[in-house]
Design a protein around this motif. Structure first.
Motif, short mmCIF file in Angstrom:
data_model
loop_
_atom_site.label_atom_id
_atom_site.label_comp_id
_atom_site.label_asym_id
_atom_site.label_seq_id
_atom_site.Cartn_x
_atom_site.Cartn_y
_atom_site.Cartn_z
N THR A 83 0.83 -1.21 0.00
CA THR A 83 0.00 0.00 0.00
C THR A 83 0.86 1.25 0.00
OG1 THR A 83 -1.75 -1.18 1.19
CG2 THR A 83 -1.83 1.23 1.24
N LEU A 84 2.02 1.19 0.63
CA LEU A 84 2.91 2.34 0.72
C LEU A 84 3.86 2.43 -0.48
CD1 LEU A 84 3.76 2.10 4.53
CD2 LEU A 84 2.30 3.81 3.42
N ASN A 85 3.61 1.64 -1.52
CA ASN A 85 4.38 1.68 -2.78
C ASN A 85 5.85 1.32 -2.59
OD1 ASN A 85 2.19 2.47 -4.43
ND2 ASN A 85 2.49 4.62 -3.87
N ASN A 89 9.41 -1.77 -6.04
CA ASN A 89 9.45 -0.43 -6.61
C ASN A 89 10.74 0.28 -6.21
OD1 ASN A 89 6.90 -0.25 -7.93
ND2 ASN A 89 5.89 0.02 -5.95
N PHE A 91 12.17 3.62 -4.41
CA PHE A 91 11.61 4.46 -3.35
C PHE A 91 12.74 5.23 -2.67
CE2 PHE A 91 12.43 0.33 -1.26
CZ PHE A 91 13.21 0.73 -0.18
N TRP A 211 8.78 8.43 -0.58
CA TRP A 211 8.62 8.85 -1.97
C TRP A 211 8.58 7.62 -2.86
CZ3 TRP A 211 8.61 14.23 -2.84
CH2 TRP A 211 9.05 15.02 -1.77
N ASN A 212 7.88 7.70 -3.98
CA ASN A 212 7.76 6.55 -4.86
C ASN A 212 8.79 6.55 -6.00
OD1 ASN A 212 6.83 8.45 -6.68
ND2 ASN A 212 4.71 7.69 -6.73
N THR A 236 4.50 9.72 -1.39
CA THR A 236 3.51 8.70 -1.04
C THR A 236 2.89 8.95 0.32
OG1 THR A 236 4.62 7.01 -2.37
CG2 THR A 236 3.17 6.24 -0.61
N ASP A 248 -1.06 11.28 8.16
CA ASP A 248 -0.36 11.40 6.89
C ASP A 248 -0.69 12.76 6.29
OD1 ASP A 248 0.79 11.16 4.39
OD2 ASP A 248 -0.77 9.82 3.62
N SER A 250 0.38 13.95 3.48
CA SER A 250 0.46 13.98 2.02
C SER A 250 -0.92 14.03 1.39
CB SER A 250 1.20 12.74 1.51
OG SER A 250 0.38 11.58 1.61
N HIS A 252 -2.91 11.42 1.30
CA HIS A 252 -3.22 10.10 0.76
C HIS A 252 -3.83 9.17 1.79
CE1 HIS A 252 0.12 11.10 -2.33
NE2 HIS A 252 -1.06 11.44 -2.80
N HIS A 254 -2.63 7.75 4.61
CA HIS A 254 -1.84 6.67 5.21
C HIS A 254 -1.56 6.99 6.68
CE1 HIS A 254 -1.42 5.00 1.25
NE2 HIS A 254 -0.72 6.03 0.80
#
Length: 301
Positions: A83-85, A89, A91, A211-212, A236, A248, A250, A252, A254
């Motif tokens: 979920t947190l990318n 990936n 990051f 960050w993603n 993210t 969170d 951001s 989003h 979280h």
């Protein structure tokens, strides 16, 4: 929000614009819009140097109490790595960290539990072990040679570039370690702030960011000394712990869940107070204010 549309940027220190000065023999009002990116020690916004009627309006480094103090029994539960990318990936994770007078143990900033025997590349741990900084996926780690001192704020950044298969660690904006041929992190379990399978954190943490994508060193240094707005591209999740909450910022959603009540302590030195003076009399705001946000200053003499 109202902000000035025409502005002057100062990117070096010292830097100033000189204008015709005037004596302030009577009442005086000073006003200015400011967008501080970084305040080191003390800086003047407006200043008139004259012994009898000199006046000044400036900014001074200050702190909020937005950091959380972890005592070794507390942590913050986040969502899954997927979920947190973070899973499979690129990051970047950032945090301000201060160690206390603790034993040379393994202190997790971001971590996970062991959920199965199939662990290689599936258990994230961004930790300080024996005062060295680690970026690990389990059986796939990078560590610094630099040791962290007690009772000192450090900005730490852990970066993984999937395309380059490279793990990199930065301490206060400087590259401290980097290794290539590192396969990606593949875990999907729950992520924690201040906890992983081998222990919990003791010390203070603030300004945790995920960050993603892999931030460049220049990008890390551009933003590490001030608060984020929360709407930056590729951000993210973003936790600053005002009011003792793990919200969170951001946008989003979280939000984290604090398992045991945590006390708040002074944040790293990334905020500012306002000071003013006329002649030999000075005053300073009792509140601290966030960097990277427009503010209108006004003082009446």
């Amino acid at each position: 929000n109202i902000v000035p549309k025409i502005r002057i940027c100062f990117w070096t220190t010292p830097n100033a614009i000189q204008v015709d000065s005037f004596a302030a023999d009577g009442d005086l009002t000073l006003e200015a819009w400011v967008l501080p990116q970084k305040v080191e020690s003390m800086t003047r916004v407006l200043h008139h140097a004259r012994s009898a009627t000199g006046y000044t309006l400036g900014l001074q480094q200050a702190n909020h109490e937005s950091a959380l103090s972890f005592n070794g029994n507390s942590y913050i539960e986040l969502e899954s790595a997927e979920t947190l990318n973070l899973t499979n990936n690129s990051f970047t994770v950032e945090a301000w960290v201060k160690l206390t007078d603790t034993q040379d143990a393994a202190l997790p900033i971001l971590g996970m539990d062991l959920e199965s025997d199939d662990r290689t590349n599936k258990v994230l741990h961004l930790i300080v072990r024996d005062r060295k900084v680690y970026l690990g996926f389990y059986g796939n780690d990078t560590q610094t040679q630099t040791s962290l001192d007690n009772n000192h704020w450090y900005h730490l950044a852990w970066r993984y570039d999937k395309d380059a298969e490279t793990q990199t660690i930065f301490i206060d904006g400087e590259k401290a370690a980097s290794n290539t041929e590192k396969p990606p992190f593949l875990g999907t379990g729950t992520v924690y702030i201040g906890k992983y399978w081998a222990g919990t954190f003791q010390g203070a943490i603030d300004e945790v960011r995920i960050w993603n994508y892999p931030l460049t060193q220049a990008q890390i240094n551009a933003d590490r000394n001030h608060r984020l707005k929360g709407d930056e591209g590729g951000l993210t999740a973003y936790w600053q712990f005002l009011n003792g909450e793990a919200l969170d910022r951001s946008g989003h959603g979280h939000n984290g869940a604090i398992n045991v009540s945590l006390s708040q302590v002074e944040s790293p030195p990334i905020d500012y107070a306002v000071f003013t003076g006329v002649g030999n009399q000075f005053a300073r705001s009792t509140d601290a204010f966030f960097t990277n946000q427009w503010a209108h200053l006004s003082v009446l003499y």
